[in-house]
Design a protein around this motif. Structure first.
Motif, PDB file in Angstrom:
ATOM      1  N   ASP A  11      -3.755  86.679 -25.187  1.00 17.00           N
ATOM      2  CA  ASP A  11      -4.692  86.269 -24.038  1.00 17.00           C
ATOM      3  C   ASP A  11      -3.895  85.559 -22.664  1.00 17.00           C
ATOM      4  OD1 ASP A  11      -6.648  87.321 -25.089  1.00 17.00           O
ATOM      5  OD2 ASP A  11      -7.402  85.407 -25.660  1.00 17.00           O
ATOM      6  N   TRP A  12      -2.887  84.751 -23.225  1.00 19.56           N
ATOM      7  CA  TRP A  12      -2.173  84.099 -22.158  1.00 19.56           C
ATOM      8  C   TRP A  12      -1.234  85.143 -21.322  1.00 19.56           C
ATOM      9  CZ3 TRP A  12       3.487  83.629 -21.954  1.00 19.56           C
ATOM     10  CH2 TRP A  12       3.810  82.699 -21.125  1.00 19.56           C
ATOM     11  N   ASP A  15      -3.616  87.010 -19.091  1.00 16.24           N
ATOM     12  CA  ASP A  15      -3.967  86.171 -17.966  1.00 16.24           C
ATOM     13  C   ASP A  15      -2.968  85.979 -16.800  1.00 16.24           C
ATOM     14  OD1 ASP A  15      -6.542  85.994 -19.282  1.00 16.24           O
ATOM     15  OD2 ASP A  15      -6.411  84.170 -20.041  1.00 16.24           O
TER      16      ASP A  15
END
Length: 104
Positions: A11-12, A15
């Motif tokens: 997810d990092w 994002d």
């Protein structure tokens, strides 16, 4: 525990890049293919680099399964297709090139 940390890391990346999951899978497949080619020094046509991509994608999908608690087949199959498509095309293209050249 590990699947949750892995998913947070993924997810990092998403994002941080702002890229959709589909594009990230395409880039990951190509990156794994190139890294495997460089490390193993094997041709793209040997299936060795392609196998590394398949193993990396299998790991990713198993981590997703462990994180979410069940298979999400629509997402899983799309992820596999996006990750494997271009590495497979490259592998087959390099493998078939000598056969096509002999006919031409």
């Amino acid at each position: 525990m590990i699947p949750k940390i892995y998913h947070q890391w993924i997810d990092w990346i998403g994002d941080g890049t702002g890229l959709p999951d589909t594009i990230l899978h395409i880039h990951a497949g190509m990156a794994l293919l190139m890294i495997a080619r460089l490390i193993t020094r094997r041709s793209f046509g040997t299936f060795i680099p392609l196998t590394v991509v398949a193993a990396g994608e299998a790991f990713n999908e198993i981590m997703d399964r462990l994180n979410y608690g069940s298979w999400r087949w629509d997402d899983t199959l799309l992820d596999i297709a996006n990750t494997m498509f271009w590495p497979t095309v490259i592998c087959l293209g390099v493998r078939l090139r000598p056969i096509i050249a002999k006919r031409g």
